[in-house]
Scaffold this motif. Structure first.
Motif, PDB file in Angstrom:
ATOM      1  N   GLN A 130      11.476  -4.763  -3.066  1.00 56.89           N
ATOM      2  CA  GLN A 130      11.563  -6.219  -3.138  1.00 56.89           C
ATOM      3  C   GLN A 130      12.932  -6.661  -3.648  1.00 56.89           C
ATOM      4  O   GLN A 130      13.552  -7.575  -3.120  1.00 56.89           O
TER       5      GLN A 130
ATOM      6  N   TRP B 199      -1.969  -9.634  -3.372  1.00 58.08           N
ATOM      7  CA  TRP B 199      -1.010  -9.359  -2.292  1.00 58.08           C
ATOM      8  C   TRP B 199       0.354  -8.977  -2.869  1.00 58.08           C
ATOM      9  O   TRP B 199       1.061  -8.140  -2.328  1.00 58.08           O
TER      10      TRP B 199
ATOM     11  N   ARG C  81       1.923  -0.927  -1.994  1.00 60.26           N
ATOM     12  CA  ARG C  81       2.134  -0.777  -0.549  1.00 60.26           C
ATOM     13  C   ARG C  81       1.566   0.554  -0.054  1.00 60.26           C
ATOM     14  O   ARG C  81       1.123   0.660   1.094  1.00 60.26           O
TER      15      ARG C  81
ATOM     16  N   TYR D 108       2.027  -5.498  -2.084  1.00 58.26           N
ATOM     17  CA  TYR D 108       3.408  -5.307  -1.654  1.00 58.26           C
ATOM     18  C   TYR D 108       4.421  -5.301  -2.796  1.00 58.26           C
ATOM     19  O   TYR D 108       5.587  -5.615  -2.606  1.00 58.26           O
TER      20      TYR D 108
ATOM     21  N   GLU E 224       6.138   2.968  -5.277  1.00 56.02           N
ATOM     22  CA  GLU E 224       4.865   2.363  -4.873  1.00 56.02           C
ATOM     23  C   GLU E 224       3.653   2.984  -5.563  1.00 56.02           C
ATOM     24  O   GLU E 224       2.567   2.395  -5.550  1.00 56.02           O
TER      25      GLU E 224
END
Length: 426
Positions: A78, A283, A288, A302, A353
């Protein structure tokens, strides 16, 4: 002579008609008094403003202001793919007015200030018979304006005012002492006019207004002149001594949708896992690696916001957690095993992740049937544990440390399952 008399009469008719025209209100626009001065108009506007306040807690914008703190950071993918978000997380040179994420924080809040400020201003001169209804609306509008203005002054310092204050100060940004005076006045009004309970949890009670007033006094920038631990203590003390609140025995139940609006909640934003009332927080807080396995995995997501190592490690490792504290595993996900599958780190992303993730917004109601985008647990604004710890901080600042420790230990006792080990007591 007849022509002259006729001309005079015609002029009189035209002047009279013109006068009537000038005295009429425009038919294609409404004045502020027409919009905000009638309670039948104001009530849906106010509810819409409260829904907007809830909606800014959703999705990415509802999480932005946590980024860059000791406890929260963005996932690596991100932060390297969005410079706007990177500015929030890294506190770099892009934390400025050119940053779209910063601009969104302002643009989403200011309309609520305008709406609530106008309601307060115009209803003050309302002469309708139902005075009780008017006073309640003013109390609810005052709380909303104070809540948003407190947030904005903490982010931006000097900000404009809207409502009754404009007559004295105009529309320019105002020094922080003037802004805080307005916030304190709004909260004082809200405490006076709001009831102790509300049948609709969308609207606040006097208790959450009093808790926010305490937070204003203990958190105001010192340069504003409004930092006052004695006044903050007074606000929190009334809630502790006279309020109807208590701690839930099981900390994990705070994040169970079956316990929404419980005895520990002073106020929470109302969501469900059904659009448009879902909040999509999972979300942004899930992994992920799980999203790649199954879009219906309730802890997929995510990686927008993740706990820092300080937030997920044990105290012995430089983190915050002590052995036996049940809040740790209720708040943070360490195990990503899903239906017997141990996921792997997906290629081409950030590589983190499967690092520990935020757990408390996971909404198991979506498992197997809905995307985790439909997550929709309520989101707490102020809880009773927050009041107790804020009260303790005020007591400590005022030299009453022994009393402060007792309130901290009330919260810690719940954290350790109801029995606080002697070596864990403050």
């Amino acid at each position: 002579m007849k022509i002259r008399v006729f001309a005079i009469l015609l002029m009189g008719v035209l002047v009279g008609s013109c006068s009537d025209f000038l005295e009429q209100q425009p038919q294609d626009t409404l004045t502020g008094d027409q919009v905000y001065g009638k309670m039948d108009n104001v009530e849906p506007l106010l509810r819409g403003a409260y829904v907007s306040w809830r909606n800014i807690q959703k999705d990415r914008p509802g999480l932005y202001t946590t980024l860059g703190t000791d406890e929260a950071q963005q996932g690596t993918y991100q932060i390297i793919t969005d410079a706007n978000q990177g500015g929030l997380d890294l506190y770099n040179g892009f934390l400025s007015q050119e940053n779209n994420a910063v601009g969104q924080l302002w643009k989403s809040r200011w309309p609520m200030v305008v709406t609530s400020g106008n309601i307060i201003y115009y209803l003050a001169s309302n002469t309708e018979d139902d005075a009780e209804r008017r006073e309640l609306i003013i109390g609810e509008a005052s709380f909303l304006r104070a809540s948003i203005m407190f947030e904005m002054v903490m982010y931006w310092g000097e900000v404009p005012l809207v409502g009754p204050d404009n007559e004295e100060y105009g529309y320019a940004r105002q020094p922080m002492d003037i802004v805080y005076a307005s916030i304190v006045q709004d909260l004082t009004t809200a405490i006076e006019k709001l009831p102790s309970t509300q049948s609709d949890p969308v609207y606040p009670t006097k208790w959450v207004a009093e808790a926010l007033l305490g937070k204003v006094y203990m958190s105001a920038q010192e340069s504003s002149g409004f930092r006052d631990y004695a006044l903050a203590k007074q606000a929190f003390e009334d809630i502790v001594d006279n309020g109807p609140f208590s701690l839930l025995p099981n900390y994990a139940n705070l994040f169970d949708p079956n316990y929404a609006n419980n005895q520990e909640s002073l106020y929470e934003w109302q969501f469900t896992n059904i659009w448009p009332d879902n909040n999509q927080i999972q979300w942004q807080t899930g992994s992920r690696a799980l999203a790649n396995i199954d879009q219906y995995c309730y802890f997929g997501g995510y990686d927008l916001i993740m706990p820092t190592s300080y937030c997920y490690k044990m105290k012995s490792e430089g983190g915050i957690w002590e052995s036996g504290d049940l809040r740790k595993n209720a708040s943070i996900r360490y195990d990503f095993t899903y239906q017997g599958i141990q996921p792997t780190i997906p290629a081409g992303f950030g590589g983190d992740e499967l690092n520990p993730h935020i757990k408390k917004y996971e909404d198991i109601r979506t498992q197997g049937s809905q995307s985790f985008w439909n997550s929709g647990k309520n989101k707490a604004y102020i809880r009773y544990a927050d009041v107790l710890l804020s009260y303790a901080e005020c007591l400590n600042e005022l030299g009453q440390t022994a009393d402060a420790e007792s309130y901290v230990n009330m919260v810690r006792t719940r954290a350790f399952g109801g029995t606080l080990p002697a070596d864990m007591a403050w």
